[in-house]
Design a protein around this motif. Structure first.
Motif, short mmCIF file in Angstrom:
data_model
loop_
_atom_site.label_atom_id
_atom_site.label_comp_id
_atom_site.label_asym_id
_atom_site.label_seq_id
_atom_site.Cartn_x
_atom_site.Cartn_y
_atom_site.Cartn_z
N PHE A 51 65.40 123.26 38.30
CA PHE A 51 65.28 124.72 38.79
C PHE A 51 66.78 124.90 39.37
CE2 PHE A 51 65.10 128.28 41.71
CZ PHE A 51 63.74 128.85 41.45
N ALA A 52 67.55 124.29 40.14
CA ALA A 52 68.89 124.64 40.61
C ALA A 52 69.79 124.91 39.40
CB ALA A 52 69.28 123.70 41.70
N ALA A 53 69.69 124.11 38.60
CA ALA A 53 70.73 123.92 37.23
C ALA A 53 70.64 125.19 36.50
CB ALA A 53 70.47 122.73 36.42
N LEU A 54 69.42 125.95 36.55
CA LEU A 54 69.28 127.05 36.02
C LEU A 54 70.05 128.24 36.76
CD1 LEU A 54 65.56 127.09 34.78
CD2 LEU A 54 67.87 126.55 33.21
N HIS A 55 70.33 127.94 37.92
CA HIS A 55 70.79 129.30 38.67
C HIS A 55 72.22 129.10 39.20
CE1 HIS A 55 66.93 131.10 38.48
NE2 HIS A 55 66.30 130.08 38.81
N LEU A 56 72.81 127.99 38.69
CA LEU A 56 74.23 127.42 38.87
C LEU A 56 75.06 128.04 37.56
CD1 LEU A 56 73.60 124.01 40.32
CD2 LEU A 56 74.48 126.17 41.65
N PRO A 57 76.58 128.43 37.82
CA PRO A 57 77.06 128.99 36.67
C PRO A 57 77.46 128.04 35.74
CG PRO A 57 78.53 128.73 38.75
CD PRO A 57 77.08 128.38 39.23
N HIS A 58 77.60 126.63 35.82
CA HIS A 58 78.33 125.94 34.72
C HIS A 58 77.31 124.93 34.63
CE1 HIS A 58 81.93 128.13 35.31
NE2 HIS A 58 82.06 127.74 36.52
N LEU A 59 77.72 123.55 34.00
CA LEU A 59 76.82 122.48 33.45
C LEU A 59 76.50 121.84 34.60
CD1 LEU A 59 76.10 120.64 31.01
CD2 LEU A 59 78.15 119.53 31.47
N THR A 60 75.11 121.23 34.76
CA THR A 60 74.75 120.36 35.58
C THR A 60 74.63 118.88 34.87
OG1 THR A 60 73.27 121.83 37.14
CG2 THR A 60 72.59 119.20 36.87
N LEU A 61 75.46 117.88 35.48
CA LEU A 61 75.58 116.65 34.79
C LEU A 61 74.78 115.52 35.81
CD1 LEU A 61 77.15 114.73 33.07
CD2 LEU A 61 78.82 114.42 34.84
N VAL A 62 73.97 115.00 34.95
CA VAL A 62 72.70 114.26 35.59
C VAL A 62 72.84 112.81 35.20
CG1 VAL A 62 70.27 113.57 35.72
CG2 VAL A 62 71.20 116.06 35.36
N ALA A 105 80.78 124.82 24.28
CA ALA A 105 80.23 126.39 24.08
C ALA A 105 79.70 126.82 25.27
CB ALA A 105 79.59 126.53 22.83
N GLY A 106 79.20 126.17 26.32
CA GLY A 106 78.60 126.69 27.33
C GLY A 106 76.95 126.77 26.90
N ASP A 107 76.40 126.31 26.05
CA ASP A 107 75.04 126.37 25.31
C ASP A 107 74.08 125.64 26.41
OD1 ASP A 107 75.86 128.12 23.80
OD2 ASP A 107 75.86 126.70 22.03
N LEU A 108 74.52 124.46 26.91
CA LEU A 108 73.66 123.46 27.43
C LEU A 108 73.94 123.86 28.94
CD1 LEU A 108 74.25 119.98 25.90
CD2 LEU A 108 72.12 121.52 25.82
N LYS A 109 72.81 123.75 29.87
CA LYS A 109 72.71 123.89 31.28
C LYS A 109 72.70 122.36 31.68
CE LYS A 109 72.71 126.98 33.57
NZ LYS A 109 73.96 127.51 34.32
N ILE A 110 72.03 121.28 31.16
CA ILE A 110 71.95 120.39 31.73
C ILE A 110 72.29 118.92 30.89
CG2 ILE A 110 70.09 118.48 32.70
CD1 ILE A 110 68.59 120.66 33.55
N LEU A 111 73.33 118.13 31.27
CA LEU A 111 73.53 116.93 30.18
C LEU A 111 73.19 115.74 31.07
CD1 LEU A 111 75.08 115.79 27.69
CD2 LEU A 111 77.22 115.84 29.23
N MET A 112 72.44 114.81 30.34
CA MET A 112 72.15 113.71 31.08
C MET A 112 72.72 112.35 30.59
SD MET A 112 67.97 114.14 31.31
CE MET A 112 67.92 113.00 32.88
N VAL A 113 73.42 111.53 31.39
CA VAL A 113 74.19 110.30 30.87
C VAL A 113 73.83 109.11 31.87
CG1 VAL A 113 76.21 111.54 30.05
CG2 VAL A 113 76.37 110.78 32.14
N SER A 114 74.18 108.01 31.13
CA SER A 114 74.13 106.70 32.12
C SER A 114 75.63 106.84 32.91
CB SER A 114 73.94 105.30 31.33
OG SER A 114 75.19 105.20 30.58
N VAL A 115 75.51 105.97 33.96
CA VAL A 115 76.76 105.64 34.84
C VAL A 115 77.83 104.94 34.08
CG1 VAL A 115 75.92 103.42 35.80
CG2 VAL A 115 77.37 104.96 37.02
N GLU A 116 77.21 104.08 33.08
CA GLU A 116 78.30 103.16 32.29
C GLU A 116 79.10 104.35 31.37
OE1 GLU A 116 75.37 100.68 33.86
OE2 GLU A 116 74.88 102.44 32.46
N ARG A 117 78.61 105.55 31.31
CA ARG A 117 79.21 106.33 30.18
C ARG A 117 80.51 106.70 30.58
NH1 ARG A 117 78.78 106.93 24.80
NH2 ARG A 117 76.63 106.35 25.41
N PHE A 118 80.76 106.76 31.91
CA PHE A 118 81.72 107.03 32.67
C PHE A 118 83.07 106.07 32.10
CE2 PHE A 118 79.14 109.49 35.02
CZ PHE A 118 79.79 110.58 35.26
N LYS A 119 82.56 104.97 31.67
CA LYS A 119 83.85 103.90 31.36
C LYS A 119 84.18 104.21 30.03
CE LYS A 119 82.31 99.75 33.86
NZ LYS A 119 82.09 98.13 33.94
#
Length: 648
Positions: A51-62, A105-119
């Motif tokens: 819900f919150a992600a839809l009303h925030l200006p940029h991407l929500t990273l999960v 392009a700003g088309d996504l509101k939510i992007l999901m990744v694993s913590v290992e992706r940061f490596k």
């Protein structure tokens, strides 16, 4: 115009009202306050960030710990018309490019990744280039060393959050003791008034602890599984147990299937989808199954074997009765499996010689104050499993011995999809010169080429990051195909801290204390199962919920059935002579194969051999094939250690 969150809830999600805790959490987030939400399993934690992600200006990273959990949540978001995606190991290169292009392009509101992706060097370059409104950490208890599922990589999330300048954080979990709750909040500077904790107590769950011998477990399981209408999960400890128990249920005309991490991804996915759709009634599973399984009508959960801890137990029974209807949670309990649960803990404690090996590697391999790590190689060389090795590295960070700088792929290769001339024609001026320099400083081998970063730095004065970003862009625009291998982590080394003569002992003591804490956690589980007062009340109190009734009326203790657990039968040790022969066989097999300082076989190595615990040295030298391996696997590790000491 002020947001009407109740109207927005109805319009987007189709719900008439918020569940307990959701509105407070969402309101805090939309007011810019980082929050920690502790709700029982199945109580709607995910809606808070959705819900919150839809009303925030940029991407929500999960950040989510399991692929299955991501896929379920993405399917739900898609059903509500919410633009969301994941970057994960199942994506093809073109699919990966499409997701990144949509993020840019700003088309996504939510992007999901694993913590290992940061490596992943390429991912970090990419995610650092887009604005992010909120970081969400699902299963956030993984952050805490006091928690039951501590994952070392999660400790780095606060630093990633700072590096990416993310202004807002939401931590989500169902299982947090008071110590874990404080630890999580502290790591992300979440103030107490922004911790939202709803009641842990589930009035529709009937908890029962049933003492039963191992020989009688199948009969007891069949009785319960046959008498309860609806879907169920049976949890076991070992993969082969999952298959044996599932076969037994099928032979008795129940629709059951095994599920464990030994199956390939496709088979696991197929079993999960059939279970969700009602095509399979009962899944017999290791703990690999369950996280993110949002099936509301699971009518029973049976623990065929002992769970790993009270936290694991509460998570696993929490998958029952999410629709609020009565559901049964049954533990078929004895002490026979105690050794298996405990031995997993002992197998993860590195030996002092192995810790010294890692420290010596840092001392000898560092150059200009930097040390490069290939995790798998060092795990094999030091005889430390990969997860405890990650924990060791985190402890070295906390002690100020090393500091992570960046990670990169030792091998980066690309091949042309379009011709060089076609690619260069897309650019002008300095950018064209830069792309041309990359091509000129690439060692081509037939189809694939490897850029020479050192030559580019010397001749074009560009850093590695700019080259990676350029190659990423060329891949996104279908000009090249990019391939990366051999993740290498680079650490800055504090030589003074590394020179501390007590460092190895300090680290070893940490692991021994961690080991004993886990063993005590298992002992607490046994005490919980043998309680003579309400199970539901005490389970809630364990998770800092003081509101549960003193007597629930729907647990085995409230029905007057207090459990006393025992071993099914007395175990007889193999003869001392046969054990000495087994250890002698191991010694002969490994002589001259091990490098110093691991060249002498230790007491711990003998214990792990007899207990059947796998460590890198055993896998590399095919020790599992030796006679005597796992000959004492049914005994507790502490008893095996005493036996080995008496034989030496």
């Amino acid at each position: 115009m002020k947001l009407d969150i109740h109207n927005a809830l109805k319009q987007t999600f189709g719900f008439d009202q918020f569940r307990e805790g959701q509105e407070q959490t969402i309101t805090q987030l939309l007011a810019g306050h980082s929050s920690l939400a502790i709700f029982p399993t199945g109580s709607g934690k995910s809606l808070c960030y959705q819900f919150a992600a839809l009303h925030l200006p940029h991407l929500t990273l999960v950040v989510s710990p399991l692929l299955a959990l991501m896929k379920d949540q993405l399917a739900f978001l898609a059903s509500k018309g919410i633009s969301a995606a994941s970057i994960d190991s199942t994506l093809t290169p073109s699919e990966n490019q499409q997701v990144m292009a949509r993020v840019r392009a700003g088309d996504l509101k939510i992007l999901m990744v694993s913590v290992e992706r940061f490596k992943n060097e390429r991912f970090r370059e990419f995610i650092g280039s887009v604005p992010i409104s909120m970081l969400v950490v699902d299963e956030a208890h993984c952050i805490s060393e006091w928690g039951h599922n501590f994952r070392p990589d999660y400790l780095k999330l606060p630093a990633y959050c700072d590096d990416l300048n993310i202004p807002l954080v939401l931590l989500l979990t169902a299982t947090a003791t008071k110590a874990v709750k404080r630890d999580m909040a502290h790591k992300f500077a979440i103030v107490e008034q922004n911790i939202v904790q709803t009641g842990f107590y589930r009035p529709n769950l009937d908890l029962a602890v049933v003492p039963v011998t191992t020989a009688d477990k199948n009969v007891a399981l069949l009785e319960y599984a046959s008498s309860i209408q609806g879907a169920g999960i049976v949890y076991v400890t070992l993969q082969h147990s999952a298959e044996k128990v599932a076969d037994f249920l099928c032979q008795n005309n129940l629709n059951a299937a095994a599920y464990h991490a030994g199956f390939d991804n496709q088979k696991r996915q197929q079993i999960q989808e059939q279970f969700m759709a009602g095509g399979i009634q009962i899944v017999v599973a290791t703990i690999a199954f369950g996280m993110g399984i949002d099936k509301s009508d699971i009518r029973f959960v049976v623990h065929y074997d002992l769970p790993k801890s009270i936290e694991n137990y509460s998570q696993e029974i929490g998958r029952a009765g999410r629709d609020g209807l009565p559901s049964r949670c049954i533990t078929l309990a004895n002490l026979d499996g105690l050794n298996t649960v405990e031995n997993f803990v002992y197998g993860d404690t590195p030996e002092l010689a192995s810790i010294n090996f890692v420290l010596d590697n840092i001392r000898s391999e560092q150059q200009d104050g930097n040390w490069e790590l290939l995790l798998v190689s060092l795990s094999n060389a030091s005889n430390v499993r990969q997860l405890p090795l990650k924990t060791l590295l985190v402890q070295l960070e906390l002690l100020g011995v090393v500091r992570p700088k960046y990670a990169y792929f030792a091998d980066i290769n690309y091949k042309f999809i379009k011709s060089r001339d076609q690619i260069l024609a897309r650019f002008d001026g300095e950018r064209r010169s830069f792309i041309d320099a990359i091509f000129k400083h690439t060692h081509m081998k037939k189809v694939w080429g490897q850029p020479d970063f050192d030559a580019l730095y010397s001749n074009y004065s560009c850093d590695r990051g700019r080259v990676i970003r350029a190659l990423e862009y060329l891949q996104e625009t279908q000009c090249i195909e990019l391939e990366s291998k051999r993740m290498t982590e680079v650490f800055a080394v504090n030589s003074d801290a590394l020179a501390d003569v007590n460092l190895a002992q300090t680290l070893y003591r940490y692991f021994i204390e961690k080991e004993q804490k886990e063993i005590k956690r298992i002992a607490a589980l046994i005490r919980f199962f043998e309680l003579d007062v309400c199970l539901s009340h005490n389970l809630s109190r364990y998770f800092d919920d003081q509101q549960a009734p003193q007597q629930c009326g729907h647990c085995s203790v409230c029905r007057g059935q207090v459990a006393t657990l025992s071993y099914s039968q007395q175990l007889d040790w193999p003869s001392d002579e046969s054990l000495r022969q087994a250890l002698s066989t191991l010694q002969s097999h490994l002589t001259d194969k091990l490098a110093a300082p691991l060249s002498e076989l230790s007491e711990e190595l003998f214990c792990r051999f007899l207990a059947g615990l796998s460590v890198p040295i055993f896998a590399r030298h095919k020790v599992r094939q030796l006679g005597g391996f796992a000959v004492c696997e049914n005994f507790r590790y502490a008893d095996i250690r005493s036996k080995v000491q008496s034989l030496m």
